[in-house]
Design an enzyme around this catalytic site. Structure first.
Site, short mmCIF file in Angstrom:
data_model
loop_
_atom_site.label_atom_id
_atom_site.label_comp_id
_atom_site.label_asym_id
_atom_site.label_seq_id
_atom_site.Cartn_x
_atom_site.Cartn_y
_atom_site.Cartn_z
N LEU A 10 1.05 -1.03 -0.10
CA LEU A 10 -0.04 0.04 0.00
C LEU A 10 0.83 1.25 -0.19
O LEU A 10 1.79 1.27 0.99
CB LEU A 10 -0.91 0.00 1.15
CG LEU A 10 -2.20 1.09 1.29
CD1 LEU A 10 -3.11 0.78 0.14
CD2 LEU A 10 -2.67 1.05 2.46
N ASP A 11 0.78 1.97 -1.07
CA ASP A 11 1.79 3.23 -1.10
C ASP A 11 1.89 4.04 0.09
O ASP A 11 1.21 4.19 0.88
CB ASP A 11 1.60 4.00 -2.39
CG ASP A 11 1.54 3.29 -3.72
OD1 ASP A 11 2.36 2.16 -3.88
OD2 ASP A 11 1.06 3.88 -4.81
N TYR A 12 3.12 4.49 0.07
CA TYR A 12 3.77 5.51 1.20
C TYR A 12 2.44 6.70 1.45
O TYR A 12 2.25 6.83 2.47
CB TYR A 12 4.89 6.17 0.61
CG TYR A 12 5.45 7.20 1.74
CD1 TYR A 12 5.94 6.74 2.89
CD2 TYR A 12 5.49 8.51 1.31
CE1 TYR A 12 6.62 7.79 3.94
CE2 TYR A 12 5.87 9.45 2.36
CZ TYR A 12 6.46 9.17 3.35
OH TYR A 12 6.95 9.87 4.17
#
Length: 255
Positions: A53-55
Site C-alpha cells: 500500500l503506497d507511502y
C-alpha cells in the site's frame, strides 16, 4: 533450511496504515521515512505484508508469517477471492457517465487495465472517516468528490492512474477492504489478529487442505518407490506448500 509451521504458529494481522508510512518495517533508502515499525507497536517479528500500500495511501494492509497465505492474498490469480476495495477522494465532480470507462477498462501506459468491479460515486464517509495529517490541499473554487472502487488486479498506483485517465486525479486514497476483511473497528495505527480458524477457512477456500497435500505427497512417494522411477532426492512439493516459508516475490504493484 526451511521452517515447518505448526498450525498454532500461523498468524494473520490486519492493520490500518496511516498516511506517509512505508508499507514495510525498515527504510534503508531514507531513514527519516516512517515505517510500519514506527507506526505500530506490539507486532511480533517475522510478519510480512501480503501486498503493498503506497507511502501516500492509507488503510487496510494484511500481514502474515506464512508464505502460502501471503501468495494467496497477493498473487494476481487470487483476484476472484481477494479483490481490493478503495475510497478515492478525487479532484472535481465526476458524473456516473464519466466513471463508466473505469468499468470497461481504461488504457494506461502499461496497457489496458482490467475493468473495475465497482466504480461509483458515494457520499463522503462521515461515520468513520478520520482526518488526514497533513490534510489534502484545499482550493476554494475546486470541489472534490468520493469514488468507491473495487479492483481485482494490483498494478503500480493503479487507482490513481485510472481516475486520472478519466480526468479526475486522486487526492486521497484509502483501502477499505481486502477480500472479506475490512477496516471496521481499526483506527489509523491500530491492528488486530484474525482468529486462526477464520484465516484457515478463508484462505483454504478452493484449495486442498494441509492434510490433502500431505496425503497426496505421501501417495506419490509410495508409488514412486514401487516403480523405482524417481531419483533419491524425493519430491517435497506437497510438504513445501505448507511446510516452508514459501515467500513469493514482493508484489510492488499494489496501491
Amino acid at each position: 533450511m526451511s521452517r515447518t509451521f505448526k498450525p498454532s504458529m500461523l498468524r494473520l494481522i490486519l492493520l490500518n496504515k496511516p498516511f506517509q508510512v512505508l508499507p514495510q518495517f525498515t527504510s534503508p533508502d531514507n531513514p527519516l521515512q516512517r515505517t510500519l515499525h514506527d507506526a505500530f507497536t506490539g507486532i511480533a517479528p517475522g510478519l510480512y505484508p501480503a501486498g503493498r500500500l503506497d507511502y501516500d495511501s492509507e488503510g487496510l494492509m494484511v500481514l502474515t508469517n506464512f508464505g502460502p497465505w501471503q501468495a494467496r492474498i497477493s498473487e494476481p490469480s487470487s483476484s476472484n477471492h481477494f479483490p481490493k476495495m478503495y475510497m478515492a477522494q478525487v479532484d472535481g465532480e465526476p458524473t456516473e457517465a464519466v466513471l463508466e470507462p473505469l468499468l470497461r477498462g481504461v488504457t494506461l501506459k502499461d496497457g489496458i487495465a482490467k475493468p473495475a468491479r465497482v466504480a461509483r460515486l458515494v457520499p463522503e464517509p462521515a461515520d468513520w472517516l478520520w482526518p488526514r495529517e497533513p490534510p489534502i490541499r484545499f482550493r476554494k473554487n475546486s470541489p472534490t468528490a468520493w469514488i468507491e472502487m473495487e479492483l481485482g488486479e494490483g498494478r503500480n498506483r493503479q487507482v490513481r492512474r485510472m481516475t486520472a485517465a478519466v480526468g479526475h486525479p486522486t487526492l486521497r486514497l484509502i483501502r477499505t477492504a481486502v477480500g472479506p476483511w475490512t477496516l471496521e473497528g481499526l483506527a489509523p495505527g491500530k491492528w488486530r489478529e484474525v482468529p486462526l480458524e477464520e484465516a484457515e477457512r478463508v484462505l483454504s477456500a478452493g484449495r486442498k487442505s494441509r492434510h490433502d497435500y500431505k496425503e497426496a505427497s505421501g501417495d506419490s512417494r509410495r508409488q514412486s518407490s514401487r516403480d523405482n522411477s524417481r531419483d533419491n532426492s524425493g519430491d517435497n512439493s506437497g510438504d513445501d506448500m505448507w511446510g516452508d516459508d514459501g515467500w513469493g516475490e514482493d508484489r510492488r504493484g499494489e496501491e
